[in-house]
Design a protein around this motif. Structure first.
Motif, PDB file in Angstrom:
ATOM      1  N   PRO A   1     -53.856  21.005   1.839  1.00 43.02           N
ATOM      2  CA  PRO A   1     -54.526  20.982   0.770  1.00 43.02           C
ATOM      3  C   PRO A   1     -54.102  21.150  -0.753  1.00 43.02           C
ATOM      4  O   PRO A   1     -54.118  20.854  -1.705  1.00 43.02           O
ATOM      5  N   GLU A   2     -52.690  21.768  -0.544  1.00 43.67           N
ATOM      6  CA  GLU A   2     -52.057  22.070  -1.761  1.00 43.67           C
ATOM      7  C   GLU A   2     -51.328  20.652  -2.339  1.00 43.67           C
ATOM      8  O   GLU A   2     -50.741  20.740  -3.680  1.00 43.67           O
ATOM      9  N   THR A   3     -51.297  19.758  -1.530  1.00 40.96           N
ATOM     10  CA  THR A   3     -50.600  18.372  -2.044  1.00 40.96           C
ATOM     11  C   THR A   3     -51.811  17.240  -1.942  1.00 40.96           C
ATOM     12  O   THR A   3     -51.129  16.036  -2.094  1.00 40.96           O
ATOM     13  N   ALA A   4     -52.940  17.635  -1.324  1.00 42.39           N
ATOM     14  CA  ALA A   4     -53.697  16.479  -0.903  1.00 42.39           C
ATOM     15  C   ALA A   4     -54.740  16.115  -2.259  1.00 42.39           C
ATOM     16  O   ALA A   4     -55.358  17.128  -2.600  1.00 42.39           O
ATOM     17  N   PRO A   5     -54.670  14.807  -3.098  1.00 38.03           N
ATOM     18  CA  PRO A   5     -55.404  14.555  -4.050  1.00 38.03           C
ATOM     19  C   PRO A   5     -56.919  15.305  -4.131  1.00 38.03           C
ATOM     20  O   PRO A   5     -57.573  15.494  -5.023  1.00 38.03           O
ATOM     21  N   GLU A   6     -57.537  14.632  -2.719  1.00 35.30           N
ATOM     22  CA  GLU A   6     -59.089  15.115  -2.532  1.00 35.30           C
ATOM     23  C   GLU A   6     -59.148  16.763  -2.527  1.00 35.30           C
ATOM     24  O   GLU A   6     -60.247  17.027  -3.430  1.00 35.30           O
ATOM     25  N   ALA A   7     -58.213  17.357  -2.005  1.00 32.60           N
ATOM     26  CA  ALA A   7     -58.575  18.969  -2.140  1.00 32.60           C
ATOM     27  C   ALA A   7     -58.154  19.509  -3.486  1.00 32.60           C
ATOM     28  O   ALA A   7     -58.754  20.154  -3.993  1.00 32.60           O
ATOM     29  N   LEU A   8     -57.051  18.953  -4.190  1.00 29.89           N
ATOM     30  CA  LEU A   8     -56.900  19.272  -5.669  1.00 29.89           C
ATOM     31  C   LEU A   8     -57.970  18.908  -6.583  1.00 29.89           C
ATOM     32  O   LEU A   8     -58.264  19.514  -7.618  1.00 29.89           O
ATOM     33  N   ALA A   9     -58.716  17.719  -6.387  1.00 32.58           N
ATOM     34  CA  ALA A   9     -59.558  17.229  -7.242  1.00 32.58           C
ATOM     35  C   ALA A   9     -60.767  18.306  -7.325  1.00 32.58           C
ATOM     36  O   ALA A   9     -61.260  18.576  -8.289  1.00 32.58           O
TER      37      ALA A   9
ATOM     38  N   THR B   1     -59.842  26.262  -2.678  1.00 34.37           N
ATOM     39  CA  THR B   1     -59.702  27.195  -3.736  1.00 34.37           C
ATOM     40  C   THR B   1     -58.384  27.850  -4.059  1.00 34.37           C
ATOM     41  O   THR B   1     -57.986  27.923  -5.253  1.00 34.37           O
ATOM     42  N   ALA B   2     -57.595  27.918  -2.923  1.00 33.63           N
ATOM     43  CA  ALA B   2     -56.293  28.295  -2.930  1.00 33.63           C
ATOM     44  C   ALA B   2     -55.399  27.184  -3.154  1.00 33.63           C
ATOM     45  O   ALA B   2     -54.145  27.434  -3.363  1.00 33.63           O
ATOM     46  N   ALA B   3     -55.702  26.081  -3.467  1.00 37.63           N
ATOM     47  CA  ALA B   3     -54.661  24.831  -3.604  1.00 37.63           C
ATOM     48  C   ALA B   3     -54.098  25.057  -5.019  1.00 37.63           C
ATOM     49  O   ALA B   3     -52.969  24.204  -5.104  1.00 37.63           O
ATOM     50  N   ASN B   4     -54.425  25.754  -5.903  1.00 37.52           N
ATOM     51  CA  ASN B   4     -53.700  26.110  -7.127  1.00 37.52           C
ATOM     52  C   ASN B   4     -53.674  24.958  -8.039  1.00 37.52           C
ATOM     53  O   ASN B   4     -52.847  24.866  -8.762  1.00 37.52           O
ATOM     54  N   ALA B   5     -54.653  24.369  -8.256  1.00 34.89           N
ATOM     55  CA  ALA B   5     -55.151  23.375  -9.343  1.00 34.89           C
ATOM     56  C   ALA B   5     -55.972  23.756 -10.380  1.00 34.89           C
ATOM     57  O   ALA B   5     -56.826  24.699 -10.368  1.00 34.89           O
ATOM     58  N   CYS B   6     -55.525  23.684 -11.693  1.00 33.80           N
ATOM     59  CA  CYS B   6     -56.110  24.237 -12.773  1.00 33.80           C
ATOM     60  C   CYS B   6     -57.180  23.089 -13.154  1.00 33.80           C
ATOM     61  O   CYS B   6     -57.013  22.001 -13.106  1.00 33.80           O
ATOM     62  N   GLY B   7     -58.160  23.701 -13.759  1.00 36.18           N
ATOM     63  CA  GLY B   7     -59.237  22.835 -14.243  1.00 36.18           C
ATOM     64  C   GLY B   7     -58.958  21.894 -15.053  1.00 36.18           C
ATOM     65  O   GLY B   7     -59.600  20.713 -15.176  1.00 36.18           O
ATOM     66  N   ALA B   8     -57.809  21.945 -16.167  1.00 33.89           N
ATOM     67  CA  ALA B   8     -57.295  20.833 -17.015  1.00 33.89           C
ATOM     68  C   ALA B   8     -56.896  19.894 -16.285  1.00 33.89           C
ATOM     69  O   ALA B   8     -56.749  18.660 -16.820  1.00 33.89           O
TER      70      ALA B   8
ATOM     71  N   GLN C   1     -67.956   9.810  -6.708  1.00 35.25           N
ATOM     72  CA  GLN C   1     -68.749   9.832  -5.678  1.00 35.25           C
ATOM     73  C   GLN C   1     -68.369  10.548  -4.321  1.00 35.25           C
ATOM     74  O   GLN C   1     -67.004  10.378  -4.098  1.00 35.25           O
ATOM     75  N   ALA C   2     -69.285  11.096  -3.658  1.00 34.10           N
ATOM     76  CA  ALA C   2     -68.976  11.674  -2.423  1.00 34.10           C
ATOM     77  C   ALA C   2     -68.217  10.641  -1.288  1.00 34.10           C
ATOM     78  O   ALA C   2     -67.230  11.016  -0.779  1.00 34.10           O
ATOM     79  N   ASN C   3     -68.814   9.657  -1.375  1.00 39.71           N
ATOM     80  CA  ASN C   3     -68.247   8.627  -0.585  1.00 39.71           C
ATOM     81  C   ASN C   3     -66.528   8.140  -0.964  1.00 39.71           C
ATOM     82  O   ASN C   3     -66.085   7.285  -0.291  1.00 39.71           O
ATOM     83  N   ASP C   4     -66.193   8.483  -2.217  1.00 38.94           N
ATOM     84  CA  ASP C   4     -64.873   7.992  -2.662  1.00 38.94           C
ATOM     85  C   ASP C   4     -63.957   9.015  -1.789  1.00 38.94           C
ATOM     86  O   ASP C   4     -62.789   8.659  -1.798  1.00 38.94           O
ATOM     87  N   PHE C   5     -64.329  10.140  -1.139  1.00 36.11           N
ATOM     88  CA  PHE C   5     -63.491  10.980  -0.464  1.00 36.11           C
ATOM     89  C   PHE C   5     -63.301  10.466   0.992  1.00 36.11           C
ATOM     90  O   PHE C   5     -64.441  10.482   1.335  1.00 36.11           O
ATOM     91  N   HIS C   6     -62.047  10.254   1.532  1.00 37.73           N
ATOM     92  CA  HIS C   6     -61.817  10.007   2.843  1.00 37.73           C
ATOM     93  C   HIS C   6     -62.143  11.005   3.898  1.00 37.73           C
ATOM     94  O   HIS C   6     -62.667  10.488   4.839  1.00 37.73           O
ATOM     95  N   ASP C   7     -61.554  12.206   3.410  1.00 42.31           N
ATOM     96  CA  ASP C   7     -61.866  13.205   4.507  1.00 42.31           C
ATOM     97  C   ASP C   7     -63.339  13.631   4.473  1.00 42.31           C
ATOM     98  O   ASP C   7     -63.816  14.069   3.501  1.00 42.31           O
TER      99      ASP C   7
END
Length: 177
Positions: A21-29, A106-113, A50-56
């Protein structure tokens, strides 16, 4: 097929960065979007991505909840997302994977910006997967479709790819679809 590759590697023993999750673009998004305070930008992302844009599939379901909250102009922070999960009955065994994923995201540590950047990565990966899927569809058409329909169906695939290209370019320019 991983988000970054159209074809699975032959050796499954090597972990991909998108497995975490801490390096997966989908989780970070999703993480960044839950912390994003700019309601206009959150609405733009929710209107385009859209939700279908997510592979996982689990990220897809979790993003759908966040997206729905944003579209309804409701708080879309982790506690609000958890509230939706609990109200939908996901507090039992059935929802354990979703709740665990919410915790990981939530713990993936991506900021809203960074939400726009990560959303762009997810959209870009989805765009690339759409070409892979189009290739498979073209191959199936070549093998199975009646000859008189081949060209028209190829044009239809091309139009769908043009829509995908326009959507990606519009997002990158800072507008919604």
């Amino acid at each position: 097929m991983t988000p970054l590759r159209a074809v699975e590697p032959a050796d499954d023993d090597h972990a991909d960065l998108t497995d975490h999750p801490e390096t997966a673009p989908e989780a970070l998004a999703i993480c960044a979007l839950m912390w994003l305070q700019n309601t206009d930008e959150a609405a733009r992302i929710a209107a385009t991505l859209q939700a279908n844009d997510f592979h996982d599939p689990v990220y897809r379901e979790l993003y759908g909840i966040v997206q729905g909250l944003i579209i309804d102009n409701l708080p879309h922070d982790p506690a609000s997302v958890l509230g939706v999960l609990v109200r939908s009955g996901a507090s039992g065994h059935r929802g354990a994977r979703l709740r665990r994923t919410l915790t990981d995201v939530t713990a993936a540590n991506a900021c809203g910006a960074s939400a726009t950047d990560y959303a762009g990565m997810v959209l870009s990966e989805s765009y690339r997967r759409s070409f892979f899927d189009a290739g498979i569809r073209i191959q199936q058409l070549a093998e199975e479709a009646p000859e008189e329909f081949l060209f028209d169906q190829l044009v239809e695939i091309g139009r769908a790819q043009r829509v995908a290209t326009n959507r990606l370019n519009a997002f990158r320019r800072g507008s919604a679809q």
